[in-house]
Write a protein that holds these residues in place. Structure first.
Motif, short mmCIF file in Angstrom:
data_model
loop_
_atom_site.label_atom_id
_atom_site.label_comp_id
_atom_site.label_asym_id
_atom_site.label_seq_id
_atom_site.Cartn_x
_atom_site.Cartn_y
_atom_site.Cartn_z
N ARG A 195 0.82 -1.21 0.00
CA ARG A 195 0.00 0.00 0.00
C ARG A 195 0.85 1.26 0.00
N ALA A 196 2.13 1.13 0.38
CA ALA A 196 3.00 2.30 0.44
C ALA A 196 3.82 2.50 -0.83
N LEU A 197 3.56 1.69 -1.84
CA LEU A 197 4.35 1.79 -3.07
C LEU A 197 3.91 2.96 -3.92
N HIS A 198 4.86 3.41 -4.77
CA HIS A 198 4.54 4.46 -5.71
C HIS A 198 3.70 3.91 -6.86
N GLU A 199 3.02 4.80 -7.53
CA GLU A 199 2.15 4.39 -8.65
C GLU A 199 2.98 3.71 -9.74
N GLY A 200 4.21 4.19 -9.93
CA GLY A 200 5.06 3.62 -10.97
C GLY A 200 5.42 2.18 -10.71
N GLU A 201 5.58 1.81 -9.42
CA GLU A 201 5.92 0.43 -9.10
C GLU A 201 4.73 -0.50 -9.32
N GLU A 202 3.53 -0.01 -9.06
CA GLU A 202 2.33 -0.81 -9.36
C GLU A 202 2.19 -1.00 -10.88
N LYS A 203 2.50 0.06 -11.62
CA LYS A 203 2.43 -0.02 -13.08
C LYS A 203 3.46 -1.01 -13.61
N LEU A 204 4.59 -1.10 -12.92
CA LEU A 204 5.66 -2.00 -13.33
C LEU A 204 5.21 -3.45 -13.31
N LEU A 205 4.34 -3.80 -12.36
CA LEU A 205 3.83 -5.17 -12.27
C LEU A 205 3.21 -5.61 -13.59
N LYS A 206 2.39 -4.74 -14.15
CA LYS A 206 1.73 -5.04 -15.41
C LYS A 206 2.73 -5.18 -16.54
N GLU A 207 3.73 -4.28 -16.57
CA GLU A 207 4.72 -4.31 -17.64
C GLU A 207 5.56 -5.59 -17.60
N VAL A 208 5.93 -6.01 -16.40
CA VAL A 208 6.77 -7.20 -16.26
C VAL A 208 6.03 -8.45 -16.72
N PHE A 209 4.79 -8.60 -16.29
CA PHE A 209 4.06 -9.82 -16.61
C PHE A 209 3.49 -9.82 -18.03
#
Length: 529
Positions: free
Chosen positions: A242-256
């Protein structure tokens, strides 16, 4: 019969025909051999950085020893010298007052590069230069010597290639063995987080990355649940998703979404962790601080390890889920008695050690037998679920509720005295009293639930789990004798509780809810209207 040149080549080949740990070990053998064969005063080895036109000195051999050296010599303004060295493999210098000869040495070593997120392994050409020196002006190199030195340079090139390949294989074997040992320990670890910390520390230790991070996803792989990281100092950090930046959440989608086994974004390498279609998370590593290049073996070893790591994490999650299910009652979602007893003993020990207070609430649902008899066990189960939901939503994270059996429930309240426990009891009573049975079963009449609660506190009412449970149960007994739907602290009703024990009622073998006392709704089978 071998001629002199062939014999010298054979003898030199025999000296180098052994397994060397690395390039340095090989040169420590080859350079003294050259010095002795040609009676040289000094022998140097340079790495040739062709893109920068630099000879980077690495080692010097004189007399009977070799030493590491560091010096860069620019050959940018030596086009004739370079052309001759590249074309013939050997060149004499005129810059010195004594004879000196440069010999080209070429070999290959395993390497890797990232292109569009894909890893491409290949054999990278490496170039080195030997410089052979004789300090006497009249001891120039003869044509026969130059011809022999060229052949010996080829022998060194061949052995450098084999040594680089052997070193890569040995390093890969060592790392694989280390990771396999870590995986074995991880697989036997009962706690997922402990095992993950061990794995990340091992990866950082054996690969010497500046930073290693593990992003774990939730059950469906759509969000990052937590991040575990280890830096070059060995310090472990935990971060909630919950403390992550928006960019790190977006990274999840890019990686998978990428079909590549690896992905590189701004010099950080990402490895998705999957088990079939299950998205477990992804591993990241980088050398942004040291600027050290991430090598071929790092990729290959981690590629093999990623699948094993994902499978182990998935299995550990499944084990924890099974453990969690065994610790919780399926109907109410509250911890079971065995789990509660363990937590109660731990918390009481902590309270004794640090001189803290602790309170216990024992409760049950008023007229629960009549609910089951009048409306059926399905409605009884519904009532248990609703009461449990209120309990779960009304407590602190440190409080531990439990379904003790039937409709009886217990709540442990760490760092809570009797007066504070009464406030919690009042809150629970009010919220549970707001629950009404489904009107389709009550002919549209509002039928409210109520609870009775007994409270005991450490250290005033008892010093052991058994005594505290007994005192809370006695306080509950008093509440039921006085009409239910209330709460009582043991020490405030102690005389009445002990009197009830000394002079039990005629039907003392029965629970108060099962005595001849009638509920307010016996006539219509309603618990409370």
């Amino acid at each position: 019969m071998l001629d002199r040149k062939s014999y010298t080549l054979y003898k030199f080949h025999k000296q180098l025909n052994q397994s060397f740990q690395n390039k340095r070990s090989l040169l420590e053998c080859a350079l003294p051999a050259l010095r002795n064969l040609f009676k040289l005063d000094r022998v140097y080895f340079f790495d040739w950085q062709q893109e920068r036109a630099l000879l980077s000195l690495k080692m010097m051999c004189k007399k009977e020893y070799c030493m590491d050296m560091q010096e860069d010599i620019s050959v940018l303004n030596e086009p004739v010298f370079l052309r001759q060295l590249l074309q013939t493999g050997i060149a004499e210098t005129t810059d010195l007052s004594y004879p000196a000869l440069y010999v080209l040495v070429k070999w290959e070593r395993p390497s890797v590069e990232l292109k569009a997120g894909e890893i491409h392994s290949y054999m990278q050409e490496r170039v080195g230069v030997l410089r052979l020196e004789r300090f006497r002006k009249n001891r120039v190199f003869t044509n026969a010597e130059i011809d022999l030195i060229k052949d010996l340079g080829l022998e060194i090139s061949h052995n450098l290639r084999n040594t680089e390949i052997d070193q890569a294989k040995n390093q890969r074997l060592r790392v694989s063995t280390a990771l396999n040992d870590l995986s074995t320990i991880f697989a036997s670890s009962l706690r997922l987080n402990d095992g993950l910390e061990l794995i990340l520390k091992g990866v950082q230790k054996y690969f010497r990355f500046d930073r290693v991070r593990l992003y774990l996803t939730d059950a469906d792989g759509s969000k990052i649940k937590s991040v575990l990281g280890v830096d070059v100092s060995g310090k472990v950090t935990h971060q909630d998703g919950r403390a992550l930046h928006e960019g790190e959440e977006k990274l999840l989608k890019e990686v998978f979404e990428s079909s590549a086994t690896y992905r590189s974004v701004r010099s950080v390498v990402y490895i998705p962790l999957k088990v079939q279609r299950n998205k477990v998370g992804f591993l990241t590593f980088d050398n942004l601080l040291s600027r050290r290049k991430i090598g071929y073996l790092d990729f290959i070893s981690l590629q093999q390890f990623a699948t094993q790591m994902a499978l182990t994490i998935d299995n550990a999650r499944l084990f924890e889920r099974v453990q969690e299910l065994s610790n919780y009652d399926e109907l109410t979602k509250l911890p079971v008695r065995r789990y509660f007893n363990e937590k109660f003993a731990e918390e009481l020990y902590r309270s004794k050690r640090f001189d803290l207070t602790l309170s216990l609430i024992i409760m049950d649902i008023d007229w629960f037998k009549q609910i089951n008899d009048g409306y059926g066990h399905q409605i009884g189960d519904w009532a248990l679920k609703e009461v449990s939901k209120v309990i779960r939503n009304s407590l602190r994270q440190t409080d531990v509720p439990c379904r003790f059996g039937g409709d009886e429930m217990i709540i442990m309240l760490p760092r809570t005295n009797g007066e504070e426990a009464k406030i919690i009891a009042r809150r629970l009573q009010e919220r549970i009293h707001a629950i009404t049975l489904p009107d389709r079963y009550t002919d549209g009449e509002p039928v409210h639930l109520s609870i009775s609660q007994g409270i005991s506190s450490y250290p005033q009412d008892g010093l052991t789990p058994e005594v505290l449970l007994e005192k809370a149960d006695k306080a509950l007994y008093v509440v039921k004798q006085n009409g239910r739907g209330a709460w009582a602290v043991y020490r405030e009703v102690a005389e009445q509780a002990e009197a009830a024990v000394e002079s039990p009622a005629e039907n003392s073998s029965k629970h108060p809810a099962e005595t001849s006392e009638k509920s307010p709704a016996d006539a219509s089978s309603h618990p409370e209207k």
